[in-house]
Motif scaffolding. Structure first.
Motif, short mmCIF file in Angstrom:
data_model
loop_
_atom_site.label_atom_id
_atom_site.label_comp_id
_atom_site.label_asym_id
_atom_site.label_seq_id
_atom_site.Cartn_x
_atom_site.Cartn_y
_atom_site.Cartn_z
N GLY A 220 0.64 -113.73 48.90
CA GLY A 220 2.00 -113.68 49.41
C GLY A 220 2.81 -114.94 49.18
N PRO A 221 4.03 -114.97 49.72
CA PRO A 221 4.93 -116.11 49.51
C PRO A 221 4.49 -117.35 50.28
CG PRO A 221 5.89 -114.56 51.07
CD PRO A 221 4.65 -113.91 50.54
N VAL A 222 4.91 -118.50 49.77
CA VAL A 222 4.60 -119.77 50.44
C VAL A 222 5.87 -120.61 50.59
CG1 VAL A 222 2.18 -119.88 49.74
CG2 VAL A 222 3.95 -120.80 48.22
N ASP A 223 6.99 -119.93 50.75
CA ASP A 223 8.27 -120.64 50.84
C ASP A 223 8.72 -120.85 52.28
OD1 ASP A 223 8.77 -117.99 51.41
OD2 ASP A 223 10.59 -117.86 50.18
N SER A 224 7.86 -120.58 53.23
CA SER A 224 8.20 -120.78 54.64
C SER A 224 6.92 -121.03 55.44
CB SER A 224 8.91 -119.55 55.21
OG SER A 224 9.05 -119.66 56.62
N TRP A 225 7.07 -121.82 56.52
CA TRP A 225 5.96 -122.02 57.44
C TRP A 225 5.57 -120.73 58.15
CZ3 TRP A 225 2.59 -125.81 57.78
CH2 TRP A 225 2.92 -127.07 57.30
N ALA A 226 6.38 -119.70 58.03
CA ALA A 226 6.06 -118.41 58.64
C ALA A 226 4.72 -117.89 58.13
CB ALA A 226 7.16 -117.39 58.36
N ALA A 227 4.42 -118.12 56.86
CA ALA A 227 3.17 -117.64 56.29
C ALA A 227 1.97 -118.24 57.01
CB ALA A 227 3.10 -117.99 54.80
N LEU B 51 10.31 -124.29 63.94
CA LEU B 51 11.09 -123.77 65.07
C LEU B 51 12.44 -124.46 65.23
CD1 LEU B 51 8.23 -123.50 67.72
CD2 LEU B 51 9.29 -121.62 66.45
N GLY B 52 12.66 -125.55 64.51
CA GLY B 52 13.90 -126.29 64.69
C GLY B 52 13.90 -127.17 65.93
N VAL B 53 12.71 -127.53 66.41
CA VAL B 53 12.57 -128.42 67.56
C VAL B 53 12.51 -129.86 67.06
CG1 VAL B 53 11.07 -129.10 69.48
CG2 VAL B 53 11.38 -126.68 68.93
N PRO B 54 13.32 -130.76 67.58
CA PRO B 54 13.31 -132.14 67.09
C PRO B 54 11.97 -132.82 67.30
CG PRO B 54 15.26 -131.72 68.45
CD PRO B 54 14.34 -130.55 68.63
N PHE B 55 11.58 -133.67 66.35
CA PHE B 55 10.42 -134.52 66.58
C PHE B 55 10.67 -135.36 67.82
CE2 PHE B 55 8.67 -134.94 61.93
CZ PHE B 55 8.46 -133.57 61.91
N CYS B 56 9.60 -135.64 68.56
CA CYS B 56 9.67 -136.48 69.76
C CYS B 56 10.51 -135.85 70.86
CB CYS B 56 10.18 -137.87 69.43
SG CYS B 56 9.08 -138.83 68.37
N SER B 57 10.56 -134.53 70.91
CA SER B 57 11.32 -133.86 71.96
C SER B 57 10.70 -134.12 73.33
CB SER B 57 11.34 -132.35 71.70
OG SER B 57 11.95 -131.67 72.79
N GLU B 58 11.55 -134.39 74.31
CA GLU B 58 11.12 -134.54 75.70
C GLU B 58 11.49 -133.31 76.52
OE1 GLU B 58 12.60 -138.16 77.34
OE2 GLU B 58 11.71 -139.42 75.78
N ASP B 59 11.90 -132.25 75.83
CA ASP B 59 12.30 -131.00 76.47
C ASP B 59 11.07 -130.12 76.62
OD1 ASP B 59 13.24 -128.41 77.06
OD2 ASP B 59 15.12 -128.77 76.02
N SER B 60 10.61 -129.93 77.84
CA SER B 60 9.39 -129.15 78.07
C SER B 60 9.56 -127.69 77.65
CB SER B 60 8.97 -129.24 79.54
OG SER B 60 10.00 -128.77 80.39
N ALA B 61 10.77 -127.16 77.77
CA ALA B 61 11.00 -125.78 77.35
C ALA B 61 10.86 -125.63 75.84
CB ALA B 61 12.39 -125.32 77.80
N GLU B 62 11.38 -126.62 75.10
CA GLU B 62 11.24 -126.58 73.65
C GLU B 62 9.78 -126.72 73.24
OE1 GLU B 62 13.49 -125.56 71.79
OE2 GLU B 62 15.22 -126.88 71.58
#
Length: 339
Positions: free
Chosen positions: A139-146, A175-186
């Motif tokens: 399959g494809p390898v153009d996304s982390w979804a794989a 997921l589009g979550v920033p590195f070093c996030s302090e947001d527990s929900a993220e």
């Protein structure tokens, strides 16, 4: 950056003469420096080099935090270098005054992990991503979804690393979550993604990756650019290093001197030696990761044509030194995942 290739340490323990003049004790990523260059340095200087290997930044940090490591030169990745400097674990060697500094590419000078270039001279840089075995996965390898959201046919056919550093970073990119996030929900989103992937993961291990993915034991493995490239090129393994559109996790390893090192001048000599054009080129050809210092491109073994893994076509985001709150969330995610 974390383990590149697991290799039995060149020494099981440092020799009793570690404090003696004419000795240099290295603690480096396993199999990361050319043995031929070490032998050449010994021949040219008369300095005896003892080599010990580590397999993760965490192992190195723990060793230095314990104190009296006995090592003169170590090679952390950029975010761990920052942690070590902030904790007072490194010698200020006025790196900007070394001959090696003149060889450093401008883009790697004054970076956030060593803004005044006091502590470090870069050794190598690259990316962390995932590699697929094309006999096992078509399959494809153009996304982390794989990798993170695989199909049912891949259950038990994926392998990841044994530590969270770059794996969590890759999940954050997806997921589009920033590195070093302090947001527990993220970070809960990151955990949920990894927890849903877990039934597909055959092993969380940083050992023997080249055989596991190259031999087809698994269809996908979290891995590094140069290691994947060398296994493909040198061993003829039917593997491909993915270029996911969400990006790759970047790392840069540098030479630094631990606080209290006995052989600081010898360490500086080795740094300068490794950073000459001739030796840096030989190191690039041996290691198969990109060189942050000047090399002879005419003698460079790896090019975009034969080593596309080393020349990413997607964005690269480098791991950062996070706040305690952010790091606690990463640790929590990983601890709960592996329970």
């Amino acid at each position: 950056m974390t383990m590149r290739i697991l290799l039995t340490s060149a020494l099981l323990a440092l020799p009793a003469a570690a404090q003696a003049e004419g000795v240099l004790n290295l603690y480096i990523w396993s199999d990361s420096i050319s043995p031929e260059l070490i032998a050449k340095f010994e021949s040219e200087t008369g300095i005896k080099v003892n080599v010990d290997g580590f397999n993760s930044n965490e192992d190195l940090l723990t060793k230095l935090q314990a104190g009296a490591s006995g090592y003169d030169l170590v090679t952390p990745s950029q975010h761990f270098l920052k942690i070590m400097a902030d904790e007072g674990l490194l010698e200020d060697i006025d790196a900007h005054d070394l001959a090696a500094y003149q060889a450093v590419d401008e883009k790697w000078r004054g970076q956030w992990w060593d803004e005044t270039n006091e502590y470090s001279i870069p050794l190598a840089f690259g990316t962390a991503g995932f590699t697929v075995n094309r006999d096992q996965y078509k399959g494809p390898v153009d996304s982390w979804a794989a990798f993170f959201e695989p199909g049912e046919d891949l259950k038990g056919k994926i392998a990841s690393l044994s530590y969270p550093d770059e794996v969590v970073g890759a999940a954050q990119l997806y997921l589009g979550v920033p590195f070093c996030s302090e947001d527990s929900a993220e970070m809960k989103r990151v955990y949920d993604l990894l927890a849903a992937q877990k039934p597909f993961v055959a092993a969380y291990t940083s050992d023997n990756i080249e055989n596991r993915i190259g031999g087809g034991e698994v269809a996908m493995h979290f891995w590094w650019d140069g290691n994947s490239m060398k296994t493909r090129a040198n061993d003829g393994a039917p593997i491909e290093y993915a270029m996911p559109k969400e990006g790759l996790v970047g790392w840069l390893d540098s030479f630094v001197v631990p606080k209290g090192a006995a052989n600081v001048e010898n360490a500086k000599k080795f740094i300068d030696f490794m950073s000459t054009v001739e030796n840096a080129t030989a190191q690039y050809n041996f290691y198969g990761h990109s060189a942050p210092v000047k090399i002879d491109t005419a003698s460079a073994k790896y090019t975009p044509e034969n080593a596309p893994e080393l020349f990413p076509t997607v964005k690269v985001e480098f791991s950062r030194a996070c706040s305690p709150a952010a790091q606690d969330l990463v640790t929590k995610v990983w601890t709960q995942l592996l329970q």
